[in-house]
Enzyme design. Structure first.
Site, short mmCIF file in Angstrom:
data_model
loop_
_atom_site.label_atom_id
_atom_site.label_comp_id
_atom_site.label_asym_id
_atom_site.label_seq_id
_atom_site.Cartn_x
_atom_site.Cartn_y
_atom_site.Cartn_z
N ASP A 206 -44.36 5.39 19.90
CA ASP A 206 -43.21 5.73 18.69
C ASP A 206 -43.76 7.08 18.23
O ASP A 206 -45.20 7.18 18.25
CB ASP A 206 -42.94 4.91 17.92
N LEU A 207 -43.08 7.85 17.75
CA LEU A 207 -43.56 9.41 17.28
C LEU A 207 -43.86 9.20 15.75
O LEU A 207 -44.66 9.17 15.25
CB LEU A 207 -42.76 10.25 17.54
N ASP A 208 -42.31 9.23 15.06
CA ASP A 208 -42.39 9.20 13.70
C ASP A 208 -43.00 8.20 13.18
O ASP A 208 -42.70 7.01 13.30
CB ASP A 208 -41.04 9.44 13.11
N THR B 19 -43.99 12.24 10.07
CA THR B 19 -42.67 12.76 9.78
C THR B 19 -41.67 11.86 8.94
O THR B 19 -40.43 12.08 8.36
CB THR B 19 -42.06 13.39 11.03
N LYS C 122 -35.96 3.90 9.26
CA LYS C 122 -36.90 4.28 10.21
C LYS C 122 -36.52 3.87 11.50
O LYS C 122 -36.18 2.64 11.57
CB LYS C 122 -38.16 3.61 9.57
N GLY C 123 -36.83 4.86 12.62
CA GLY C 123 -36.32 4.35 13.96
C GLY C 123 -35.05 4.32 14.21
O GLY C 123 -34.85 4.42 15.63
N SER D 216 -39.30 7.51 21.35
CA SER D 216 -38.84 7.86 20.13
C SER D 216 -37.44 8.13 20.06
O SER D 216 -36.80 8.50 20.95
CB SER D 216 -39.51 9.14 19.68
N ALA D 217 -36.83 7.67 18.76
CA ALA D 217 -35.53 7.89 18.66
C ALA D 217 -34.95 9.48 18.30
O ALA D 217 -33.89 9.84 18.47
CB ALA D 217 -35.03 7.07 17.70
N SER D 218 -36.20 10.11 18.13
CA SER D 218 -36.07 11.64 17.76
C SER D 218 -35.53 12.58 18.63
O SER D 218 -35.99 12.66 19.70
CB SER D 218 -37.31 12.09 16.73
N LYS E 18 -32.63 2.40 18.79
CA LYS E 18 -33.25 1.06 18.36
C LYS E 18 -32.59 0.44 17.38
O LYS E 18 -31.72 1.39 16.51
CB LYS E 18 -34.77 1.56 17.69
N GLU F 9 -45.37 0.84 17.13
CA GLU F 9 -44.01 1.05 16.42
C GLU F 9 -44.39 0.75 15.00
O GLU F 9 -44.90 0.01 14.53
CB GLU F 9 -42.98 0.09 16.80
N ASP F 10 -43.70 1.77 14.16
CA ASP F 10 -43.88 1.47 12.59
C ASP F 10 -42.62 1.08 12.03
O ASP F 10 -42.47 0.91 10.66
CB ASP F 10 -44.10 2.91 11.90
P1 B16 Z 1 -33.90 13.24 14.63
P2 B16 Z 1 -39.00 7.64 15.95
C1 B16 Z 1 -36.99 8.34 14.40
O1 B16 Z 1 -37.97 8.43 15.10
C2 B16 Z 1 -37.19 8.31 13.00
O2 B16 Z 1 -37.88 7.19 12.55
C3 B16 Z 1 -35.87 7.95 12.23
O3 B16 Z 1 -36.04 8.14 10.82
C4 B16 Z 1 -35.05 9.43 12.63
O4 B16 Z 1 -33.67 9.38 12.05
C5 B16 Z 1 -34.79 9.34 14.22
O5 B16 Z 1 -35.96 9.44 14.79
C6 B16 Z 1 -33.69 10.47 14.77
O6 B16 Z 1 -34.57 11.58 14.51
O7 B16 Z 1 -33.03 13.31 13.63
O8 B16 Z 1 -35.13 13.74 14.67
O9 B16 Z 1 -33.09 13.19 15.91
O10 B16 Z 1 -39.77 6.73 14.71
O11 B16 Z 1 -38.18 6.60 16.70
O12 B16 Z 1 -40.03 8.40 16.56
MG MG Z 2 -41.15 5.57 14.07
#
Ligand code: B16
Ligand code: MG
Length: 218
Positions: free
Chosen positions: A7-9, A15, A43-44, A112-114, A143, A167-168
């Protein structure tokens, strides 16, 4: 050989803190105070679903146009923090761990979801470390749906049961388990008790632990 999905964040970079600051501002505009505890539930979770959750906690609704505007403003605010990131923002132990695992030949993916994942990886000099990058731009189900991890496993051509996810977030650990993978929670045991293993951070993780993972999982 196991496939490793990060996972990233909250795992590679912190972040999560920037998301919290940016969402707090949005929540304030809605007359709602976002606590750190409530933030755990974001988160996630994807950007769209995060705002939906905040609106329901605030007990309010908004028009589609306002919704779009709020997510755009939140992202702009969030990116103002991201754009100041450097290699110093990689969480302790992460760069060396991934470099060592890569040297051992493990296929490594990002899950990652980001939608900002490539930008963050480039800012921190981590982009080249991954054999595959699967993020919010490449999947449609957020997720705790397992899609992001299943697509990542396919991208590195490793069967899901041979993948290990770091994963966090609680939603991310659920997603990894639903994908049939080994979930290593990074953070608080109280929040991540459904993971197979929990470590406070990746500083405590060793190549040796990964090498000896066979049959250790729940
Ligand atoms: P973005 P991850 C997730 O990243 C974050 O934990 C979550 O807080 C955020 O809303 C989501 O990415 C979307 O991010 O707005 O940058 O597209 O933990 O899955 O790496
Ligand atoms: Mg995360």
């Amino acid at each position: 050989m196991k496939g490793l999905i990060f996972d990233l964040d909250g795992v590679i970079v912190d972040t999560a803190r920037f998301h919290f600051l940016a969402w707090s501002k949005t929540a304030e505009e809605l007359g709602y105070e976002l606590t750190e505890e409530k933030n755990e539930e974001l988160k996630g979770v994807s950007r769209i679903d995060s705002l939906k959750k905040i609106l329901s906690w605030a007990g309010t609704t908004i028009e589609d146009e306002q919704f779009r505007k709020m997510t755009a403003e939140k992202n702009e605010d969030y990116l103002s923090y991201v754009d100041k990131m450097t290699t110093d923002d990689i969480l302790p132990g992460v760069y060396d761990l991934i470099a060592d695992l890569k040297a051992k030949g493990y296929p490594i993916a990002l899950g990652s979801a980001s939608k900002n994942a490539p930008r963050i990886l480039k800012k921190t000099g981590m982009y080249e470390m991954f054999d595959a990058i699967v993020d919010g731009n490449s999947v449609s189900k957020a997720k705790p749906d397992p899609e992001v991890f299943l697509v990542a496993a396919e991208a590195i051509q490793v069967a899901p049961e041979n993948c290990v996810v770091f994963e966090d977030s609680s939603a991310g650990v659920t997603a990894a388990k639903r994908a049939g993978m080994i979930a290593i929670g990074i953070g608080d045991q109280q929040v991540l008790g459904h993971a197979d293993f929990v470590f406070p951070d990746l500083k405590e993780m060793s190549v040796n632990f990964i090498e000896n993972l066979e049959n250790k999982a729940k």
